[in-house]
Write a protein that holds these residues in place. Structure first.
Motif, PDB file in Angstrom:
ATOM      1  N   GLU A   1       0.845  -1.204   0.000  1.00 56.16           N
ATOM      2  CA  GLU A   1       0.000   0.000   0.000  1.00 56.16           C
ATOM      3  C   GLU A   1       0.879   1.254   0.000  1.00 56.16           C
ATOM      4  N   HIS A   2       1.958   1.218   0.777  1.00 56.54           N
ATOM      5  CA  HIS A   2       2.924   2.329   0.796  1.00 56.54           C
ATOM      6  C   HIS A   2       3.495   2.558  -0.606  1.00 56.54           C
TER       7      HIS A   2
ATOM      8  N   GLU B   1       0.641   6.834  -6.565  1.00 54.94           N
ATOM      9  CA  GLU B   1      -0.552   7.691  -6.590  1.00 54.94           C
ATOM     10  C   GLU B   1      -0.185   9.163  -6.430  1.00 54.94           C
TER      11      GLU B   1
ATOM     12  N   GLN C   1       1.041   4.272  -2.757  1.00 56.05           N
ATOM     13  CA  GLN C   1       0.965   5.706  -2.461  1.00 56.05           C
ATOM     14  C   GLN C   1       2.057   6.483  -3.184  1.00 56.05           C
TER      15      GLN C   1
END
Length: 136
Positions: free
Chosen positions: A55-56, A62, A59
């Protein structure tokens, strides 16, 4: 001379990250893998568990509209379950770009990445890049 298996593991991880192959990346990590990112920005901290580490990484992509990239410059195993890598990372965010040297210190357990400590050449500059307001 054959590449050390720990170096090959890290090299495979760089290749998977570069191509966005998160399933391969996940397969290279222990379930409780931890990634430590320096500084005090929104991208700093300790990310525990393969899901949180991935998820990091998501990010990073993103926040930079997919421009985050890493150029691996060297991978150095110690033969005792550790690997040090050096790279240059690049990204654009808002109206600002960044290019910085960095490195990762990996702990390998059972043929998988269990812990990653990240280092960057300029923590304050990295923090400023990640904490800036993104342009619409």
């Amino acid at each position: 001379m054959a590449e050390h298996p720990d170096a090959a593991l890290v090299r495979k991880g760089y290749e998977a990250f570069t191509t966005g192959d998160m399933e391969t990346l996940r397969s290279l990590m222990t379930a409780d893998c931890t990634h430590h990112s320096p500084g005090s920005s929104r991208m700093s901290g300790h990310f525990k568990g393969a899901d949180n580490v991935l998820e990091h990484f998501g990010q990073l992509m993103e926040l930079t509209n997919g421009t985050f990239r890493v150029e691996e410059r060297g991978i150095y195993p110690d033969g005792r379950g550790h690997v040090m890598s050096v790279h240059k990372w690049h990204a654009d965010r808002g109206d600002r770009g960044i290019e910085m040297d960095g490195g990762l210190f990996f702990t390998i357990v059972g043929g998988k990445v269990a812990d990653v400590d990240e280092c960057v050449a300029d923590i304050e500059e990295s923090d400023a890049f990640w904490d800036q307001a993104a342009a619409g």
